[in-house]
Write a protein that holds these residues in place. Structure first.
Motif, PDB file in Angstrom:
ATOM      1  N   TYR A  89      12.990   8.447  15.589  1.00 43.34           N
ATOM      2  CA  TYR A  89      12.082   9.361  15.408  1.00 43.34           C
ATOM      3  C   TYR A  89      10.568   8.584  15.629  1.00 43.34           C
ATOM      4  O   TYR A  89       9.889   9.351  16.253  1.00 43.34           O
ATOM      5  CB  TYR A  89      12.112  10.120  14.329  1.00 43.34           C
ATOM      6  N   TYR A  93       8.101   9.930  18.411  1.00 46.63           N
ATOM      7  CA  TYR A  93       7.006  10.509  17.593  1.00 46.63           C
ATOM      8  C   TYR A  93       5.909   9.623  18.400  1.00 46.63           C
ATOM      9  O   TYR A  93       4.826  10.213  18.876  1.00 46.63           O
ATOM     10  CB  TYR A  93       7.110  10.055  16.323  1.00 46.63           C
ATOM     11  N   ARG A 177      10.341  17.984  13.976  1.00 45.99           N
ATOM     12  CA  ARG A 177       9.829  16.993  14.536  1.00 45.99           C
ATOM     13  C   ARG A 177       8.703  17.288  15.778  1.00 45.99           C
ATOM     14  O   ARG A 177       7.615  16.705  15.563  1.00 45.99           O
ATOM     15  CB  ARG A 177      11.124  16.184  15.334  1.00 45.99           C
ATOM     16  N   VAL A 252       2.911  13.036   8.188  1.00 47.08           N
ATOM     17  CA  VAL A 252       4.320  13.320   8.003  1.00 47.08           C
ATOM     18  C   VAL A 252       4.655  13.758   6.485  1.00 47.08           C
ATOM     19  O   VAL A 252       5.371  14.405   6.141  1.00 47.08           O
ATOM     20  CB  VAL A 252       5.100  12.099   8.378  1.00 47.08           C
ATOM     21  N   THR A 264      12.821  13.717   9.652  1.00 51.08           N
ATOM     22  CA  THR A 264      11.410  13.545  10.099  1.00 51.08           C
ATOM     23  C   THR A 264      10.791  12.109   9.651  1.00 51.08           C
ATOM     24  O   THR A 264       9.683  12.079   9.695  1.00 51.08           O
ATOM     25  CB  THR A 264      10.478  14.569   9.917  1.00 51.08           C
TER      26      THR A 264
END
Length: 318
Positions: A89, A93, A177, A252, A264
């Motif tokens: 991720y 991201y 996400r 986050v 996430t």
């Protein structure tokens, strides 16, 4: 009584004292000017980084001084599915958010580079998402994504009647996400736009005037003038953007805290969860240290890309 005075030739021959000669020595003067900055970096960056690297090779926990265990923490991470999920991720991201920020930021910079009324005021307003503290931005997005009171759900259900139920943005892995990526893009666009706008201001208008006289279209002017001239600033801004995005923590953690189901987590949030919340300082430090190769790769990629561009320009000039 007679007073002996030194004539002007004698004064001219007098050598300056050692302190004056020392400050006239350019390397010493440069070192003196850099010493305060180097001292601050050593205290607030070098020491924490060194301590974190050392803890990554120990089994230290909160309240207990650990012992050196070599690569055991890193060997464990290679078998940890949560770490691999955080790596996946973090890359997704960073890649999507960086692309989104550069596409929208460059477009916005090109618009702001034109002449129009209240241009200075609009430039100042655009900086607001970057100036606002990250936690406040995260709380605003947390409200926007709320399953019951979301303004987006209100528009879709009650105003446009496109849906019959509210959207749970943060209740499933992939919607959560992409919601975080959208928040990061919104926050990072001003930094990219203003930085690229500063680069656009350095391009001479005479280049565009000559291209227009030669019949070049708007796309050709962008391709052969704007983009090549912007390559140095693009490399630098992209490097900083990748570093800021890959190491993101506040946005986050304030919105999802790594959920739902740890889907996430970035490497930074997972390191905090393991090291501080979980008390495993050695393991958390190992997760944080595992980010270094990615950051070094991003920095070298941008640096060598910039160096290659300069080399090509030098050959073209020759």
């Amino acid at each position: 009584m007679s007073v002996t005075t030194l004539s002007s030739p004698v004064l001219a021959r007098r050598q300056p004292n050692w302190l004056v000669r020392l400050f006239d020595y350019k390397p010493f003067l440069v070192a003196m000017c850099l010493a305060p900055a180097i001292g601050l970096l050593a205290v607030f960056l070098t020491y924490p980084l060194g301590l974190g690297i050392w803890l990554a090779f120990t089994d230290t926990t909160i309240g207990r001084k650990g012992e050196f265990i070599g690569l055991e923490n890193f060997q464990y991470l290679l078998t940890d599915s949560l770490w691999w999920n955080a790596v996946f991720y973090s890359v997704v991201y960073t890649g999507i958010a960086t692309f989104g920020k550069f596409a929208l930021g460059f477009w916005l910079a090109l618009l702001l580079n034109n002449h129009f009324p209240f241009k200075s005021l609009l430039r100042a307003i655009i900086l607001l998402p970057w100036i606002v503290p990250t936690v406040l931005s995260a709380l605003a997005f947390w409200w926007i994504y709320d399953p019951q009171f979301s303004i987006i759900s209100y528009l879709l259900v009650d105003v446009l009647h496109w849906r019959t139920s509210n959207v749970d943005f943060l209740g499933s892995p992939w919607p959560a996400r992409f919601s975080l990526i959208a928040a990061n893009v919104w926050r990072g666009i001003p930094f990219v736009a203003i930085s690229l706008l500063a680069g656009l201001q350095t391009i001479s208008p005479s280049l565009y005037e000559a291209a227009m006289l030669d019949g070049a279209s708007a796309w050709q002017r962008f391709r052969y003038i704007t983009f090549p001239m912007m390559m140095p600033i693009l490399a630098i801004v992209m490097t900083f953007s990748i570093i800021f995005t890959f190491t993101d923590f506040q946005l986050v953690y304030a919105i999802t805290r790594g959920g739902p189901g740890n889907s996430t987590h970035l490497l930074a949030t997972l390191a905090f969860q393991r090291g501080i919340a979980g008390g495993e300082l050695g393991e958390g430090a190992a997760i944080a240290v595992s980010m270094i190769p990615f950051l070094v790769f991003a920095t070298l990629f941008s640096y060598f890309g910039l160096a290659r561009r300069k080399w090509q320009q030098g050959e073209a000039n020759d």
